[in-house]
Design a protein around this motif. Structure first.
Motif, PDB file in Angstrom:
ATOM      1  N   ILE A  80       0.806  -1.223   0.000  1.00  0.00           N
ATOM      2  CA  ILE A  80       0.000   0.000   0.000  1.00  0.00           C
ATOM      3  C   ILE A  80       0.838   1.272   0.000  1.00  0.00           C
ATOM      4  N   MET A 132      -5.165   4.733  -0.041  1.00  0.00           N
ATOM      5  CA  MET A 132      -5.987   3.854  -0.859  1.00  0.00           C
ATOM      6  C   MET A 132      -5.650   4.011  -2.336  1.00  0.00           C
ATOM      7  N   GLY A 135      -2.380   2.236  -3.002  1.00  0.00           N
ATOM      8  CA  GLY A 135      -2.544   0.794  -3.046  1.00  0.00           C
ATOM      9  C   GLY A 135      -3.182   0.319  -4.341  1.00  0.00           C
ATOM     10  N   LEU A 143      -8.675  -3.500  -1.342  1.00  0.00           N
ATOM     11  CA  LEU A 143      -8.785  -2.464  -0.327  1.00  0.00           C
ATOM     12  C   LEU A 143     -10.222  -1.945  -0.222  1.00  0.00           C
ATOM     13  N   ARG A 144     -10.624  -1.615   1.008  1.00  0.00           N
ATOM     14  CA  ARG A 144     -11.994  -1.119   1.208  1.00  0.00           C
ATOM     15  C   ARG A 144     -11.996  -0.024   2.275  1.00  0.00           C
ATOM     16  N   LEU A 164      -9.180   2.134   6.639  1.00  0.00           N
ATOM     17  CA  LEU A 164      -8.921   1.456   5.374  1.00  0.00           C
ATOM     18  C   LEU A 164      -8.619  -0.001   5.692  1.00  0.00           C
ATOM     19  N   SER A 166      -7.356  -3.652   4.698  1.00  0.00           N
ATOM     20  CA  SER A 166      -6.489  -4.384   3.766  1.00  0.00           C
ATOM     21  C   SER A 166      -6.584  -5.867   4.086  1.00  0.00           C
ATOM     22  N   THR A 169      -3.275  -8.393   4.034  1.00  0.00           N
ATOM     23  CA  THR A 169      -2.144  -8.294   4.956  1.00  0.00           C
ATOM     24  C   THR A 169      -2.181  -9.478   5.915  1.00  0.00           C
TER      25      THR A 169
END
Length: 385
Positions: A80, A132, A135, A143-144, A164, A166, A169
């Motif tokens: 990211i 974001m 990334g 990603l959200r 954020l 991930s 990860t």
């Protein structure tokens, strides 16, 4: 509690000595195919061995993984934070994919836990949105962005206004990973020479000659006196992956470290046993002499009074953290290529086109996300040979 001290190196990298030194006539000489300097290059050693190269790994310590490789948060990073098209971004995203598959195929302990990057104030939301965008540009597709209330339902002790997520990860048992790389390299006839140090080198007849000594000879050396090699090794290929001592080995100069904004802050990680760790913070160290770098002579102790710096940082997002609940953990040292008030630098993979030395590849500044990127770096280097 994790402290992370940082070593910085100047961005001007000097090459190996280009004149043949006198006085080595009586020193034994051996040839070799591929030499990897530093067991931090186990992924490269494995990849070379799998391709049929005869590989020798030279490690100054008594075993592998005693430096940076075993003194990190063991996080599998998503990719990211790094500028688009940088080597860090490219190798992290590719390395994450390779590492998860490698661990799954071989039963190496790991977990894909996911990560929340949190904004604890409205002023931090633009930074979160930038992350974001970084990334997504790097190819991190899962990603959200979440509202703070949704993030706090996931982590009830958390305090934030936005987060954020991930999902890719994770964490990995770095020692088991390195042990597996070592085993596969050795199965393909790679050889490791522990307690052995490359103390210098010279160019002769368009071939790099490595000066080899037992580490105990280096440890007993008088400061500022030359270390005479016990062996001259003439390899076809050299991978300088000596970690913190990679730059001293290539004869560059050390400078003072980067400012505080060189890190990513005191964050939360969980190890495979479920223990919660906070860190790292940053403590600057000036560059020790080259011998200390070669022999990993660093003070890794963590003073209990450093916790005073951690509590206010952690309470930005965990407000209910109680006094007295933190205990000292461990520290590590990062290999940095940027100086004070300079932006973060990319990985540096330096070949003959840069330094003019045939058969030499230098790996500089392999800091985070070096563990995640290791298989991708090995894949890249071997594909270029």
């Amino acid at each position: 509690m994790l402290r992370n001290t940082i070593r910085n190196c100047s961005s001007k990298i000097a090459t190996a000595i280009k004149s043949s030194p006198r006085g080595f006539a009586a020193t034994p000489t051996e040839t070799a195919d591929a030499v990897v300097v530093g067991a931090a290059g186990l992924a490269v050693a494995r990849e070379l061995a799998l391709r049929g190269r005869e590989v020798l790994v030279i490690e100054s310590a008594g075993t592998f993984g005693t430096g940076t490789s075993s003194r990190n948060s063991e996080v599998i990073h998503a990719g990211i934070y790094y500028p688009a098209k940088s080597l860090k971004a490219r190798f992290c995203v590719r390395g994450k994919e390779l590492l998860y598959k490698y661990c799954c195929d071989r039963g190496i302990p790991h977990k894909q836990l996911g990560k929340l990057i949190v904004a604890t104030s409205v002023a931090e939301i633009p930074k979160l949105e930038n992350l974001m965008r970084f990334g997504i540009a790097n190819g991190v597709e899962d990603l959200r962005m979440m509202e703070g209330s949704d993030a706090m339902r996931m982590e009830p002790e958390l305090q934030c206004v936005k987060a954020l997520l991930s999902p890719s990860t994770g964490i990995v048992d770095s020692h088991s990973f390195m042990l597996s790389l070592l085993g596969e390299a050795e199965n393909c006839k790679a050889t490791l020479s522990y307690n052995t140090t490359v103390v210098g080198g010279h160019i002769e007849g368009d071939r790099l000659h490595l000066h080899i000594s037992e580490s105990k000879e280096l440890a007993n050396n008088i400061v500022d006196s030359p270390v005479l090699p016990q062996l001259i090794l003439i390899p076809r290929l050299v991978i300088n992956s000596a970690g913190l001592s990679a730059v001293p080995l290539a004869r560059s100069h050390l400078i003072y470290p980067m400012p505080e904004d060189g890190g990513i802050g005191v964050h939360v990680t969980i190890d495979l046993s479920g223990l919660v760790k906070f860190g790292p913070d940053v403590e600057w160290i000036s560059g020790p002499d080259d011998i200390s770098s070669f022999l990993n002579r660093f003070d890794y102790s963590v003073s209990s009074d450093r916790s005073a710096r951690f509590y206010p940082e952690i309470r930005k997002y965990f407000r209910n953290l109680k006094d007295g609940c933190l205990e000292p953990g461990y520290s590590g040292i990062r290999a940095k290529l940027c100086g004070p008030k300079q932006p973060p630098q990319d990985f540096m993979i330096q070949g003959e086109d840069v330094h003019g030395v045939p058969g030499l590849i230098n790996l500089f500044g392999i800091e985070s996300p070096g563990l995640t990127s290791s298989l991708a770096i090995a894949e890249y280097i071997v594909s270029k040979l």
